[in-house]
Scaffold this active site. Structure first.
Site, PDB file in Angstrom:
ATOM      1  N   HIS A 147     -11.434  -1.912  -0.612  1.00 61.96           N
ATOM      2  CA  HIS A 147     -10.562  -1.242  -1.588  1.00 61.96           C
ATOM      3  C   HIS A 147     -11.174   0.057  -2.125  1.00 61.96           C
ATOM      4  O   HIS A 147     -10.574   0.695  -3.000  1.00 61.96           O
ATOM      5  CB  HIS A 147     -10.229  -2.177  -2.750  1.00 61.96           C
ATOM      6  N   SER A 170     -10.813  -7.088  -5.352  1.00 56.37           N
ATOM      7  CA  SER A 170      -9.411  -6.792  -5.072  1.00 56.37           C
ATOM      8  C   SER A 170      -8.435  -7.388  -6.079  1.00 56.37           C
ATOM      9  O   SER A 170      -7.340  -6.876  -6.244  1.00 56.37           O
ATOM     10  CB  SER A 170      -9.056  -7.255  -3.665  1.00 56.37           C
ATOM     11  N   LYS A 191      -5.931  -0.326   4.526  1.00 60.09           N
ATOM     12  CA  LYS A 191      -5.496  -0.072   3.149  1.00 60.09           C
ATOM     13  C   LYS A 191      -5.253   1.431   2.970  1.00 60.09           C
ATOM     14  O   LYS A 191      -4.243   1.937   3.413  1.00 60.09           O
ATOM     15  CB  LYS A 191      -6.503  -0.676   2.191  1.00 60.09           C
TER      16      LYS A 191
HETATM   17  C1  LIG Z   1      -8.347  -6.529   2.440  1.00 59.20           C
HETATM   18  C2  LIG Z   1      -9.764  -6.895   2.512  1.00 59.20           C
HETATM   19  C3  LIG Z   1     -10.350  -7.258   3.726  1.00 59.20           C
HETATM   20  C4  LIG Z   1      -9.534  -7.424   4.982  1.00 59.20           C
HETATM   21  O1  LIG Z   1      -9.160  -6.218   5.533  1.00 59.20           O
HETATM   22  P1  LIG Z   1      -8.116  -6.214   6.757  1.00 59.20           P
HETATM   23  O2  LIG Z   1      -8.378  -4.942   7.445  1.00 59.20           O
HETATM   24  O3  LIG Z   1      -6.757  -6.321   6.158  1.00 59.20           O
HETATM   25  O4  LIG Z   1      -8.444  -7.409   7.589  1.00 59.20           O
HETATM   26  C5  LIG Z   1     -11.701  -7.512   3.764  1.00 59.20           C
HETATM   27  N1  LIG Z   1     -12.447  -7.436   2.641  1.00 59.20           N
HETATM   28  C6  LIG Z   1     -11.930  -7.103   1.445  1.00 59.20           C
HETATM   29  C7  LIG Z   1     -12.811  -7.005   0.259  1.00 59.20           C
HETATM   30  C8  LIG Z   1     -10.569  -6.835   1.340  1.00 59.20           C
HETATM   31  O5  LIG Z   1     -10.038  -6.509   0.162  1.00 59.20           O
END
Ligand SMILES: *Cc1c(COP(=O)(O)O)cnc(C)c1O
Length: 392
Positions: A209, A181, A240
């Site tokens: 992502h 990320s 996301k």
């Molecule tokens: C954003 C993210 C999460 C968390 O996701 P949420 O639904 O916001 O809790 C978990 N793992 C990775 C790799 C992320 O980038």
């Protein structure tokens, strides 16, 4: 001395080193433009990749579900029953991802906390990429298994660690982010899969992502690499690209069934809310109907990244719409972010511990919601702030 003095000192230290989180307030729906702290600015930092967070189809689905089913799920699903909406969402997600089964969680974070401790425990070992997301790291710690970090995206390092350690443990798990990320690079999943197969180790990828971004129509990293049926566990998020909130785990029926029995955030925390589940269902339907939004996202990202390079910015090793603008020290990144905001662009600075010390950056998140004129306006702001601060 008051018991909380140490916290005050820690906070002052964060402020003095440019690492204190200043959180801005948004007074508008998500989209290409936002009202932030009373100012209309170009949104360059949300994870709303496809512009779905305020999409009429998702809003309508959420409203309809509110009228028909109310707001909350009532309780933990295993104790008080599960709503048909959640069951339907999981069925549709499994079809979309091309897997036997899927299960949803409150968030991607809790999906990792549920999955890793359900698969490995005290007598086991986890091989984990050094740059894995905090929720993977926390899931690994909660499991009680021995955690062995291998060098980032380095399959040779993974193999060496497996050879040196595997025999001392009962079972093993390899876990990696799909898209990293902070840098936007992609895990070499086909090579990691070959290693997992050779040693007969469970393989898990967190595609937060990549969900809605990579693969045909946003089906994720497994689809991107044509690895269907080869990756044991795919974790994802609907917070996301899906524009809503919620975690997904997709995989074989036996693993998903096990998570219903042993995934602690499933057993001890209530399900996603009704409108969340309905909006996610609408998002899956939209992604299955058309690849248009995903295509637009990639067109926008390619254009923006190429222009930033031409301007002379260092955008690191990204292969995805995540565009890190490498600046080095945290105070410079914070100043850059403030100057951008004055120029009408909202893009936050990221510093330690989100990224390593000395690798502070602005992370630009491009989305399908941006028009080309928006991107050009953003590029113009980066150019003038970059020149002013001597970055380009
Ligand atoms: C954003 C993210 C999460 C968390 O996701 P949420 O639904 O916001 O809790 C978990 N793992 C990775 C790799 C992320 O980038």
């Amino acid at each position: 001395m008051p018991k909380t003095d140490w916290i005050k000192q820690e906070i002052e230290a964060l402020q003095n080193t440019g690492l204190y989180n200043h959180i801005r307030t948004i007074n508008s729906p998500q989209g290409a433009w936002l009202d932030v702290d009373g100012k209309r600015v170009l949104n360059f930092c949300s994870n709303n990749y496809l512009g779905l967070a305020n999409h009429p189809a998702l809003v309508a689905a959420a409203k309809k579900s509110l009228d028909e089913m109310g707001v909350g799920p009532g309780a933990v699903r295993s104790i008080a029953g599960t709503m048909s909406l959640h069951v339907e969402l999981e069925k549709r997600l499994a079809q979309f991802k091309g897997v036997e089964a899927a299960i949803t969680f409150q968030s991607g974070f809790t999906a990792n906390l549920a999955t890793i401790p359900a698969l490995v425990g005290r007598d086991d070992v986890i091989f984990s990429d050094k740059l894995n997301h905090a929720s993977i790291i926390d899931g690994c710690r909660l499991s009680g298994a021995k955690i062995i970090a291998y060098e980032h995206n380095d399959v040779k390092s993974l193999q060496e660690q497996i050879q040196a350690n595997l025999s001392q443990f009962r079972r093993a798990l390899i876990v990696t982010d799909g898209v990293f990320s902070m840098d936007g690079d992609i895990a070499p999943l086909p090579d990691i899969y070959e290693v997992a197969r050779e040693y007969d180790i469970l393989l898990m990828v967190d595609d937060a992502h990549g969900e809605g971004v990579l693969g045909n129509g946003g089906r994720g990293i497994v689809d991107h690499f044509g690895l269907h049926g080869k990756v044991d566990v795919e974790v994802g998020t609907m917070s996301k690209a899906f524009g809503v909130m919620g975690g997904i785990v997709a995989g074989s029926a036996v693993i998903i069934d096990w998570l219903r029995q042993r995934g602690r955030p499933f057993l001890f925390s209530s399900a996603m809310t009704v409108p969340d589940a309905a909006a996610c269902l609408a998002a899956v339907n939209m992604l299955e109907d058309s690849t248009q939004l995903v295509d637009k996202l990639w067109d926008n990202a390619k254009y923006f990244k190429a222009e930033m390079k031409t301007l002379g910015f260092n955008t690191g090793v990204t292969e995805t719409p995540i565009t890190p603008v490498m600046l080095g020290e945290a105070p410079l990144a914070q100043q850059f972010s403030r100057e951008l905001f004055d120029a009408g662009v909202f893009a936050m600075a990221l510093g330690f511990p989100t990224v390593p010390q000395g690798k502070a950056r602005i992370r630009v998140m491009i989305s399908a919601a941006h028009a080309k004129a928006d991107l050009d306006q953003g590029l113009e702001a980066f150019k003038s702030v970059g020149k002013k601060l001597g970055v380009i």
